[in-house]
Each structure stands twice: as C-alpha cells, then as structure tokens.
Design an enzyme around this catalytic site. Structure first.
Site, PDB file in Angstrom:
ATOM      1  N   PRO A   1       2.343  -4.099  -5.149  1.00 16.08           N
ATOM      2  CA  PRO A   1       2.851  -4.946  -4.050  1.00 16.08           C
ATOM      3  C   PRO A   1       2.866  -6.414  -4.430  1.00 16.08           C
ATOM      4  CG  PRO A   1       1.396  -3.279  -3.179  1.00 16.08           C
ATOM      5  CD  PRO A   1       1.316  -3.161  -4.674  1.00 16.08           C
ATOM      6  N   CYS A   2       3.971  -7.084  -4.081  1.00 14.44           N
ATOM      7  CA  CYS A   2       4.158  -8.468  -4.532  1.00 14.44           C
ATOM      8  C   CYS A   2       4.130  -9.483  -3.408  1.00 14.44           C
ATOM      9  CB  CYS A   2       5.487  -8.591  -5.273  1.00 14.44           C
ATOM     10  SG  CYS A   2       6.929  -8.191  -4.241  1.00 14.44           S
ATOM     11  N   GLN A   3       3.946  -9.018  -2.151  1.00 16.70           N
ATOM     12  CA  GLN A   3       4.066  -9.946  -1.025  1.00 16.70           C
ATOM     13  C   GLN A   3       3.105 -11.124  -1.131  1.00 16.70           C
ATOM     14  OE1 GLN A   3       3.862  -6.658  -0.859  1.00 16.70           O
ATOM     15  NE2 GLN A   3       5.234  -5.815   0.676  1.00 16.70           N
TER      16      GLN A   3
END
Length: 363
Positions: free
Chosen positions: A83-85
C-alpha cells in the site's frame, strides 16, 4: 525454475506482466475480496487460453494474519506493490500511516522465502521525496541485512507502451551480489496517446465498453486557471479533462464519481479540436463561465480506464463499479510490469518462454 510469490496483488497488473514474461505464480495475496475475485477470474482465463493450468494458492486477507505462508525456497521471486497511500503526494504523506509499514512486511516475506530476487513497486515519492529519504534508506538497509543488494529507479509507464505517464518506483533486490542488473530501456520510440488507447474499444455503451460512469460534467462556478487547459479546475470535482493527443496522467484509485477523468467524445471519433482548449482560451481572455458543457465531454468508462492501464481487453472485472475503478487505479500497468519482468529474467539468466499476447486478450 521460474516461480514467484505475489504480495499485495490487487487485480493482478504486476502478476500479468510477469506471467506474460514466462514466470509462474505459486501464491498470491491481497486484502481486497473484490480484487482477489478479479485476480482469480483472470487466472482462470489465462489457464483456458494457454491450456496450462494456474492452480496456485490465492488467499484473501491481511498477509500478517495468513496462517499458511509460502515456505523457504518455494519461489525464485517475490513481487508486489505494498500500500502506497502513506507515501503518495496524492494523500496526506503521513509518516505514521500504518499502511506504510507494509513495505517491511513485504521484506519479511522475502526473508522467509529467500528468493533469488524481489521486485517491490511503489509511488515515485517514496524514492524521490526528501520526506521519505530515511524510510527508503531503512528499507534498503533491511534488504541488505537479510541478504539482498538493491537497485532503485523510477520508471515512467509511457516508456513501455502504456498510454499514461504513470511514474513508479521499482526497488529490485538480488541475493547474488555479483549479478549486474539494468532497468528496462524504453520499448517505444513515441508515447501512445489517450486516443490510441480508446479507439480500439467498442463505442461507449456497447458490450465491451458498457460500464459507464454516471457522474455528470458541470462547469466550476469559480474556475481555477492554469497555463494548460488540462490542469487547473474548470469542472466540478477533481476529474480533469485529459489531453486526447497525449498519454493520460496517472489514473487515480478514487475514480468512479467526480474524480473520474474526462474525455472529448468528438475528438475521439473525428479528431476534432478539443472543446476545453477553446473554453480555456475564452476564460483566459476574460470570458464568462458557461452554464453547461456540451455532451461531447464525458467521463471515462471502466473498460476505458482499464485500456489506459493496458489490462487485457477481456479482463473479467468483479465487484461494484466503484470497486472496479479502484482496482484499476491501484494497479501496476501490465505492459510496464512485462518490461520489468523481462529485465529481471535477463539478470537472473533465465530462459523463459514469453507470451506477450496474454496482455491483449484473455477470453
């Protein structure tokens, strides 16, 4: 051997590229049930098309809670896009965002499986933004501590036949320190445009291009002007018009409503000048905001978003329409993944049977 473990698989954009390059999945995981349904359906379609059954374990859930994990030596590669958020400039860039810790969970699986190499994909900011300099240094140090020498680069998907200027970080690690690795060179001389991507699809509303976005396009009462008509805020929401003659900007995972990008149907059909350019010029010259926009302006469909990401034409999307848009926006473009996969195979001196036609159609 040419096996890979896939983590944070999503709908399978990264996996499709590696499978087309000749790698074989043995395990795939993502927390999204809809994405895993799409992934499973895509794997079934590949098996049917190739006659080679892909019956690897596909597990839905948080990887930190999965009980039966791949064992040491079960694969030559571990791939994935945690996940890159927490890192993305489109988000809050919160260093305390718990999703940011998944990069270390990814490396924990690398340590467990001990593959010959790993490929971690993430947003450009993690590699280039000074805020994350310490984090990326910690990631590379952890990789070195568990026995991997790493290479770090930001690649632009448009360089690999993707009609989208999606820039992504690729951290590639090798267990053998003597391996020389070169990131893939561009595979196209000229970037593809939005028109190039969409003209190959059926007309909007017909089978194969019938998952349309219902969000209307209306003019902003107080438009924010920028030098380019394709920037600023001329319409409601954050879905901006795309320059049809150029690659798309990065498609966001927040598509499905007013954040869904806008295209000019008349430009698509006839090559006519784009309406937004004329409107932008009028506003810059002191003109008034129009009461309504012509019907030629509309938001892209699910299938059009998938085409811009270079998913196969018959990709079997599952879940609600918003979920389908989200799966597409979160994905690695398969053609970009294919180029990376070939470069890793070359570095590992693997003789693979590539099948790039898998990226055209699955059905």
């Amino acid at each position: 051997m040419k096996r890979f473990v896939s983590l944070y698989s999503g709908a399978g954009g990264l996996d499709l590229g590696f499978i087309a390059a000749g790698f074989v999945p043995v395990f795939a995981n993502d927390i999204s049930a809809d994405a895993m349904k799409t992934y499973s359906a895509a794997m079934d379609a590949i098996s049917k098309k190739t006659g080679k059954t892909l019956n690897h374990r596909i597990v839905t859930g948080d990887i930190r809670e999965v009980e039966e994990l791949p064992e040491r030596g079960s694969a030559e590669l571990v791939i994935g896009g945690p996940p890159c958020q927490g890192f993305s400039v489109a988000g809050k860039m919160d260093p305390n965002d718990p999703r940011s810790r998944h990069v270390f969970d990814f490396l924990g699986m690398v340590e467990r499986v001990q593959p010959r190499a790993f490929v971690m994909e993430n947003v450009k900011a993690l590699a280039k933004n000074k805020r994350w300099a310490g984090t990326i240094a910690d990631i590379r140090k952890k990789a070195k501590d568990i026995g991997y020498e790493t290479k770090l680069e930001v690649l632009n998907s448009a360089d690999y036949g993707v009609p989208q200027t999606r820039e992504r970080m690729f951290l590639v690690g090798f267990k053998d320190p003597s391996i020389e690795y070169d990131y893939p060179k561009p595979t196209v001389k000229k970037w593809l445009s939005v028109v190039d991507a969409l003209r190959g699809l059926p007309p909007l509303g017909e089978p194969g291009n019938d998952q349309t976005c219902k969000a209307k396009v209306t003019t902003a009462k107080n438009p924010v002007l920028r030098p380019s008509p394709f920037a600023g805020m001329l319409f409601n929401g954050q879905g901006r018009p795309m320059d049809m003659d150029k690659p798309s900007p990065t498609l966001p995972a927040s598509m499905g409503g007013n954040r869904t990008p806008i295209v000019d149907q008349e430009t698509l059909e006839t090559g006519a000048s784009q309406w937004v350019e004329k409107y932008h010029a009028e506003l810059q010259g002191g003109g008034s905001v129009v009461d309504s926009v012509p019907i030629r302006l509309r938001r892209i469909s699910v299938q059009e978003a998938a085409a811009i990401q270079t998913f196969p034409r018959d990709m079997p999307w599952c879940g609600s329409q918003c979920s389908r848009y989200r799966q597409i926006g979160n994905a690695v473009p398969p053609k970009m993944a294919f180029a990376v996969a070939l470069s890793v195979a070359k570095a590992l001196d693997m003789d693979l049977e590539a099948n790039p036609s898998l990226l055209d159609e699955l059905g």
